[in-house]
Design an enzyme around this catalytic site. Structure first.
Site, mmCIF file in Angstrom:
data_model
loop_
_atom_site.group_PDB
_atom_site.id
_atom_site.type_symbol
_atom_site.label_atom_id
_atom_site.label_comp_id
_atom_site.label_asym_id
_atom_site.label_seq_id
_atom_site.Cartn_x
_atom_site.Cartn_y
_atom_site.Cartn_z
ATOM 1 N N LYS A 92 0.835 -1.218 0.000
ATOM 2 C CA LYS A 92 0.000 0.000 0.000
ATOM 3 C C LYS A 92 0.860 1.255 0.000
ATOM 4 C CE LYS A 92 0.708 1.176 4.460
ATOM 5 N NZ LYS A 92 1.192 2.466 4.989
ATOM 6 N N THR A 142 -3.562 5.507 4.041
ATOM 7 C CA THR A 142 -2.292 6.053 3.579
ATOM 8 C C THR A 142 -2.444 6.839 2.277
ATOM 9 O OG1 THR A 142 -1.359 4.058 4.555
ATOM 10 C CG2 THR A 142 0.150 5.439 3.355
HETATM 11 O O1 13P Z 1 1.772 2.937 7.826
HETATM 12 C C1 13P Z 1 1.325 3.990 8.150
HETATM 13 C C2 13P Z 1 -0.119 4.187 8.409
HETATM 14 O O2 13P Z 1 -0.770 2.978 8.620
HETATM 15 C C3 13P Z 1 2.216 5.163 8.268
HETATM 16 O O3 13P Z 1 2.335 5.679 7.007
HETATM 17 P P1 13P Z 1 3.647 6.449 6.537
HETATM 18 O O4 13P Z 1 4.825 5.544 6.764
HETATM 19 O O5 13P Z 1 3.368 6.753 5.107
HETATM 20 O O6 13P Z 1 3.733 7.702 7.376
#
Ligand code: 13P
Ligand code: NDP
Length: 320
Positions: free
Chosen positions: A185, A242
């Site tokens: 994702k 995300t």
């Molecule tokens: O995994 C995440 C949210 O579930 C954190 O996202 P990021 O690593 O893009 O900040």
């Protein structure tokens, strides 16, 4: 029972905070002695602004303190996990090791759960993943995650050990599905950020999320994941979060690409590495993963967001 956490970054600290608030004793290990001393002196997290560390958290820089814990959460960047486990495999023997990073290892193209299994074969492997921003967990906001453990009995025990009043854990035995959802994702989130940053609009983002999810399912199935795992918190749930929130570093990195803005290379952006790993896996397995492929090329500076869009939109028409 004392829970160990390797990595006092944003996520490791947030997990330590929710567990300690729920009465667990937590050993929080960081490699940087100065950062540990600061945490001990100020009782504040170093990587999470304005977060107090409850008394139940013991910040340490000695690995021996971490290794004395029976259950250890691995909250290090995805490209660091394998080296850390291999370097300390003897000391970690027999422990329950819960991988918390979201990414594929670039050298071996494996997910975080598989890394545990391969690096410390006699450990009990598990994985904690799903939609959650560290800042939300640390603030005590309600969060639901997937806890995957191939050993059902060990997974049930761990589910109780790691759940807190704010953190609701759902159990799964599908390590492969859970690790892939969380890793893949991030690649789609970069694509979505670039889409919005370049001004292509919300409709285009919805298309990227949907077709990106189809790519996640295709690759995960080829790697032995159960389809239903991808539909859950670790896949669909984390994709939605995300790809739609500026709290995400992967999404913000994509926004910066789309706007041709500078980006701080020290920020943890797991999807940038995983995009390359996915491109390699697609080539090896003969899979068609066009969104991941153009994202890898954008990250490498080989395509602009406009060129990436043209590549995708000019593909031959097909059935959905
Ligand atoms: O995994 C995440 C949210 O579930 C954190 O996202 P990021 O690593 O893009 O900040
Ligand atoms: N932040 C979030 O909201 C969430 C993060 N995650 C996942 O958790 C993982 C970690 O992310 P996060 O905590 O946010 O990242 P951060 O960038 O906040 O922290 C990374 C931590 O890892 C440490 N570290 C880096 N390299 C090494 C190394 N070689 N040896 C030992 N320690 C090292 C850093 O230490 P130092 O400060 O010394 O460099 C730092 O404490 C990622 O895979 C991420 O996807 C999952 C869910 C939510």
């Amino acid at each position: 029972m004392r829970i160990g956490i390797a990595g006092a970054g944003a996520f490791g600290s947030a997990l330590a905070v929710t567990l300690a608030r729920a009465g667990r004793e937590v050993t929080l290990w960081a490699r940087d002695e100065g950062a540990v001393q600061t945490m001990r002196d100020t009782r504040r997290a170093v990587r999470l602004p304005d977060v107090d560390l409850p008394a139940g958290i013991d910040p340490v820089s000695e690995l021996s303190s971490l290794f004395s814990c029976d259950t250890i959460l691995l909250a290090l960047p995805a490209q660091v996990t394998r080296g850390f486990l291999e370097a300390h495999a003897g000391a970690l023997s027999g422990r329950t090791l819960v991988a918390c990073a979201k990414g594929l290892d670039l050298t071996t193209l494996t997910g975080q759960g598989a890394i545990v299994v391969e690096s410390v074969p006699d450990a009990v492997p598990a994985l904690l993943t799903g939609p959650s921003f560290a800042a939300d967990i640390a603030r005590g906001l309600p969060t639901a995650l997937t806890l995957a453990c191939p050993d059902d009995a060990a997974g049930r025990a761990l589910q109780h050990d790691l759940s807190t009043p704010d953190l609701r854990l759902y159990r799964s035995t599908d390590l492969a599905g859970a690790e892939l959802g969380g890793a893949l994702k991030n690649v789609i989130a970069i694509a979505c950020g670039a889409c919005i940053g370049a001004g292509f609009g919300d409709s285009a983002r919805a298309a990227l999320m949907t077709r990106g999810f189809a790519e996640m399912q295709r690759l995960a199935a080829a790697l032995g994941a159960r389809p239903e795992t991808l539909m859950g918190l670790s896949g669909f749930g984390d994709l939605v979060l995300t790809c739609s929130s500026e709290l995400s570093r992967n999404y913000r990195y994509g926004l910066a690409l789309g706007r041709h803005e500078d980006w701080d290379a020290a920020t943890t952006v797991e999807g940038a590495h995983t995009a390359r790993a996915v491109a390699d896996l697609a080539t090896k397995r003969g899979l068609d993963l066009p969104i991941s492929a153009v994202t890898a090329r954008m990250v490498a500076g080989e395509l602009t967001p406009q060129q990436a869009l043209e590549t995708l939109i000019n593909r031959p028409l097909k059935e959905e």
